[in-house]
Design a protein around this motif. Structure first.
Motif, PDB file in Angstrom:
ATOM      1  N   UNK A   1      49.664  29.475  34.780  1.00  0.00           N
ATOM      2  CA  UNK A   1      49.184  29.477  33.402  1.00  0.00           C
ATOM      3  C   UNK A   1      49.217  30.882  32.815  1.00  0.00           C
ATOM      4  N   UNK A   2      48.801  31.865  33.619  1.00  0.00           N
ATOM      5  CA  UNK A   2      48.827  33.238  33.151  1.00  0.00           C
ATOM      6  C   UNK A   2      50.233  33.714  32.843  1.00  0.00           C
ATOM      7  N   UNK A   3      51.171  33.362  33.703  1.00  0.00           N
ATOM      8  CA  UNK A   3      52.559  33.742  33.472  1.00  0.00           C
ATOM      9  C   UNK A   3      53.055  33.184  32.140  1.00  0.00           C
ATOM     10  N   UNK A   4      52.740  31.932  31.880  1.00  0.00           N
ATOM     11  CA  UNK A   4      53.190  31.302  30.646  1.00  0.00           C
ATOM     12  C   UNK A   4      52.579  31.975  29.421  1.00  0.00           C
ATOM     13  N   UNK A   5      51.278  32.291  29.491  1.00  0.00           N
ATOM     14  CA  UNK A   5      50.594  32.925  28.361  1.00  0.00           C
ATOM     15  C   UNK A   5      51.148  34.324  28.101  1.00  0.00           C
ATOM     16  N   UNK A   6      51.331  35.091  29.156  1.00  0.00           N
ATOM     17  CA  UNK A   6      51.789  36.471  28.996  1.00  0.00           C
ATOM     18  C   UNK A   6      53.232  36.527  28.500  1.00  0.00           C
TER      19      UNK A   6
ATOM     20  N   UNK B   1      46.599  45.937  33.875  1.00  0.00           N
ATOM     21  CA  UNK B   1      46.270  44.917  34.872  1.00  0.00           C
ATOM     22  C   UNK B   1      45.301  43.933  34.236  1.00  0.00           C
ATOM     23  N   UNK B   2      45.673  42.656  34.226  1.00  0.00           N
ATOM     24  CA  UNK B   2      44.844  41.601  33.670  1.00  0.00           C
ATOM     25  C   UNK B   2      44.655  40.512  34.721  1.00  0.00           C
ATOM     26  N   UNK B   3      43.790  39.534  34.403  1.00  0.00           N
ATOM     27  CA  UNK B   3      43.552  38.483  35.379  1.00  0.00           C
ATOM     28  C   UNK B   3      43.151  37.172  34.749  1.00  0.00           C
ATOM     29  N   UNK B   4      43.021  36.159  35.600  1.00  0.00           N
ATOM     30  CA  UNK B   4      42.629  34.841  35.127  1.00  0.00           C
ATOM     31  C   UNK B   4      41.177  34.806  34.683  1.00  0.00           C
ATOM     32  N   UNK B   5      40.333  35.630  35.318  1.00  0.00           N
ATOM     33  CA  UNK B   5      38.891  35.537  35.085  1.00  0.00           C
ATOM     34  C   UNK B   5      38.200  36.688  35.782  1.00  0.00           C
TER      35      UNK B   5
ATOM     36  N   UNK C   1      52.736  39.318  39.952  1.00  0.00           N
ATOM     37  CA  UNK C   1      51.476  38.599  40.104  1.00  0.00           C
ATOM     38  C   UNK C   1      50.885  38.977  41.450  1.00  0.00           C
ATOM     39  N   UNK C   2      49.582  39.231  41.473  1.00  0.00           N
ATOM     40  CA  UNK C   2      48.903  39.615  42.708  1.00  0.00           C
ATOM     41  C   UNK C   2      47.477  39.070  42.628  1.00  0.00           C
TER      42      UNK C   2
END
Length: 377
Positions: free
Chosen positions: A321-326, A190-194, A336-337
């Motif tokens: 942005x997170x989707x693109x990076x991952x 589990x990761x996140x934007x910040x 995504x949640x």
């Protein structure tokens, strides 16, 4: 009557000109408040106080993980110190605390580093991390001030958290040693934007949903700043085993050499898989742009040991942005949640622009929703 923290002092035999040994009395030791980060050391100190003493002196420079006894001199942002169990212990001026030096990277709070001396410093994390603040978020109070009395030592040697950690990165437990390099147990990260994007709540709900499906789930937090909140949340959610980086002797993972962070992640996955769990779920702290997180995502070791990723975001743009990076890193993004799902409008924005499914955080507690995120056979 005040507490006399030192009953005797004399130069240490090994460094007579550079450090001063200070003996701790039983009454002083009993008064010291142990933090979450120092819980393993604190247990030994309270059990065998005569084995320990303090080392002080202008020539001593602390290192990350070194344990310090300090006096609270001014209350600031952190008004409480998390106990070994994660309980908030209210702080008062003059109290003695057992904390560990560490670097901290927290965009919402402090940027702090281990000082070069034993001069005044700050409590930069409520879990028990001492450092010297270099910058801070404009919306928070100044850090709680500490006056170090000395580094905790045993037999003339400074005590580091790693000395009493129950798990070791490069010395696996018997169970983990028996595991193959790739354990075969499904692993979800589990990761996140910040900070504060909802990672821990997302992970807790996912653990709960998998548990509700009848699976044994082991949870871990591989990077971040030492605190008891998240491990306790994971336990409450139903995890049969919980570990974080403090179990391996790290007060924080910021500024830790990258190779150590990578090896820590692998060691944690192997240790949690060795518990007999059906699934391992691991939180990676902070955001995708944070130094060690960014390097982990693009390291082949990460994709070798992590099967799928769930991403937490605060808003739709961050989710995109997170989707693109991952995806650019070649990772299998399952969902995504996070905090954006608290807003129906933000969630709809995300659903309209993402290729990845968006799941309301608390829907992850549903066993069918949670098990659908397991790696495909």
């Amino acid at each position: 009557m005040g507490i006399a923290p030192i009953i005797e002092e004399h130069p240490t035999p090994s460094a007579a000109l550079s450090s001063v040994r200070q003996e701790l009395g039983a009454r002083t030791v009993a008064a010291i408040r142990t933090a979450y980060t120092t819980r393993f050391v604190g247990a030994q100190l309270q059990r065998n106080p005569g084995d320990f003493h303090l080392l002080g002196g202008a020539a001593l420079a602390p290192a990350a993980g070194d344990v310090v006894v300090a006096r609270v001199t001014e209350i600031g942002q952190h008004t409480a110190l998390q106990s070994a169990e994660g309980r908030r212990q209210k702080l008062f001026i003059g109290q003695l605390v057992l904390v560990a030096y560490g670097d901290r990277y927290a965009p919402d709070q402090f940027l702090a580093h281990v000082p070069l001396d034993l001069g005044p410093c700050q409590l930069v994390a409520g879990g028990g991390v001492a450092g010297r603040v270099e910058s801070m978020h404009a919306s928070i109070d100044a850090a709680t001030e500490l006056e170090p009395l000395g580094l905790l030592a045993r037999d003339g040697q400074v005590v580091n958290l790693a000395d009493f950690a129950p798990l070791q990165v490069h010395t696996p437990s018997a169970g983990a040693s028996a595991q193959p390099a790739r354990t075969g147990v499904p692993v979800i990260a589990v990761l996140g934007t910040s900070m504060n994007s909802g990672k821990s709540t997302t992970l807790g709900c996912l653990v709960n949903g998998l548990t509700n499906a009848g699976l044994d789930v082991a949870a871990g937090k591989a990077t971040g700043t030492g605190a008891g909140n998240d491990p306790n949340l994971f336990k409450d959610a139903g995890a049969v085993s919980v570990a974080d980086f403090t179990d391996f002797g790290y007060p924080t993972t910021y500024m830790v050499r990258y190779e150590q962070v990578r090896d820590l992640l692998v060691a944690m996955i192997r240790e949690q898989a060795a518990t007999g769990a059906d699934v391992v779920v691991i939180e990676i702290a902070d955001g995708l742009f944070q130094g060690e997180t960014s390097r982990l995502l693009n390291d082949p070791v990460f994709s070798l040991h992590v099967d799928r990723v769930v991403f937490s975001a605060q808003d739709a743009l961050g989710a995109l942005a997170g989707e693109q990076i991952l995806r650019a890193a070649g990772l299998d993004l399952a969902a995504v949640s996070g905090r954006l799902t608290a807003s129906p409008l933000a969630a709809e924005e995300a659903r309209a622009n993402l290729r990845t499914q968006v799941i309301d955080t608390f829907e992850l507690c549903d066993p069918q929703v949670a098990t659908a995120l397991l790696p495909r056979s």
